[in-house]
Design a protein around this motif. Structure first.
Motif, PDB file in Angstrom:
ATOM      1  N   ASP A 284       0.815  -1.218   0.000  1.00  0.00           N
ATOM      2  CA  ASP A 284       0.000   0.000   0.000  1.00  0.00           C
ATOM      3  C   ASP A 284       0.849   1.267   0.000  1.00  0.00           C
ATOM      4  OD1 ASP A 284      -2.308  -1.520   0.020  1.00  0.00           O
ATOM      5  OD2 ASP A 284      -2.454  -1.526   2.209  1.00  0.00           O
ATOM      6  N   GLY A 285       2.156   1.112   0.201  1.00  0.00           N
ATOM      7  CA  GLY A 285       3.049   2.262   0.174  1.00  0.00           C
ATOM      8  C   GLY A 285       2.717   3.304   1.224  1.00  0.00           C
ATOM      9  N   ARG A 286       2.565   2.869   2.465  1.00  0.00           N
ATOM     10  CA  ARG A 286       2.204   3.799   3.532  1.00  0.00           C
ATOM     11  C   ARG A 286       3.180   3.690   4.699  1.00  0.00           C
ATOM     12  NH1 ARG A 286      -0.560   0.564   7.254  1.00  0.00           N
ATOM     13  NH2 ARG A 286      -1.195  -1.466   6.406  1.00  0.00           N
ATOM     14  N   ASP A 287       3.092   4.653   5.612  1.00  0.00           N
ATOM     15  CA  ASP A 287       3.899   4.590   6.823  1.00  0.00           C
ATOM     16  C   ASP A 287       3.437   3.407   7.672  1.00  0.00           C
ATOM     17  OD1 ASP A 287       5.133   6.957   6.043  1.00  0.00           O
ATOM     18  OD2 ASP A 287       3.774   8.218   7.216  1.00  0.00           O
ATOM     19  N   LEU A 288       4.396   2.709   8.259  1.00  0.00           N
ATOM     20  CA  LEU A 288       4.087   1.589   9.152  1.00  0.00           C
ATOM     21  C   LEU A 288       4.575   1.959  10.546  1.00  0.00           C
ATOM     22  CD1 LEU A 288       5.186  -1.399   6.880  1.00  0.00           C
ATOM     23  CD2 LEU A 288       2.881  -0.451   7.169  1.00  0.00           C
TER      24      LEU A 288
END
Length: 230
Positions: free
Chosen positions: A179-183
């Motif tokens: 999803d290409g998001r901050d984790l």
């Protein structure tokens, strides 16, 4: 502070010599308004422990050595210094330069930061009653900006954002972030664990079961872990 780093003190201009030895130094040097790396790293570490992720990763861009230009720092970014001449120092050519190499406090804090970012605070879970190993859970704190999209395996053409590291210096761990998001403080939804006998085990859970966690803890049985966040 032009460097975007924290100094050990504010300006001491006009202060009494009763302040002690710090008054003997030129501003921007040692106790007089320089950057004490291990003290700054303590602050960054506590930001991460407090889960102030946005603030930590913003501070990290200017405050931590891997993001400093080596020609400014004057030595390898792998080598911590006792202090850094700050923007208050009178000689502009020395501002940002590290002095008195040290591998103690700053290194310890940096390793603690690395563990929290890549692994999480408590990877191995214990049963509250028996105190035996109950499982394993990876809980990284990683911004999307640290992931890469050019694949993690040789000849891979995957565009899926990934980041990899070595667990216990031996086990290849790869986080997959489609999803290409901050984790930030989030566990994977699925694991694929590659064992050294050639077999693979899939775990459809955020927690790796105890028997497999024990193999990971013993290191020699496990070759790789792929963790998927979706």
């Amino acid at each position: 502070e032009g460097l975007g780093m924290y100094t050990i003190s504010a300006s001491l201009k006009g202060s009494s010599f009763d302040m002690g030895r710090m008054m003997a130094f030129t501003p921007g040097w040692l106790e007089n308004q320089s950057v004490w790396l291990h003290m700054a790293y303590k602050y960054y570490l506590e930001l991460l422990r407090a889960r102030l992720y946005d603030q930590f990763f913003e501070e990290m861009k200017t405050g931590m050595l891997p993001f400093m230009a080596s020609d400014v720092y004057g030595r390898s970014s792998m080598e911590c210094s006792s202090f850094i001449a700050s923007s208050a120092f009178e000689d502009p050519s020395q501002r940002g330069r590290g002095f008195l190499a040290r591998l103690s406090g700053s290194t310890a804090e940096f390793l603690s930061v690395w563990v929290l970012m890549m692994i999480g605070p408590k990877p191995f879970l214990l049963d509250k009653h028996s105190n035996k190993l109950a499982g394993m859970q990876l809980v990284p704190a990683l911004p999307m900006s640290l992931f890469r999209k050019d694949g993690v395996k040789k000849n891979s053409k995957s565009e899926e954002p990934t980041i990899s590291f070595k667990l216990f210096t031996a086990i290849n761990v790869t986080y997959h972030n489609p999803d290409g998001r901050d984790l930030f403080g989030e566990s994977p939804k699925r694991y694929e664990v590659g064992l050294r006998d050639g077999s693979r085990r899939t775990v459809e859970s955020s927690t790796i079961p105890a028997d497999l966690a024990e193999k990971i803890r013993r290191v020699v049985f496990v070759e790789s872990i792929d963790a998927y966040f979706y």
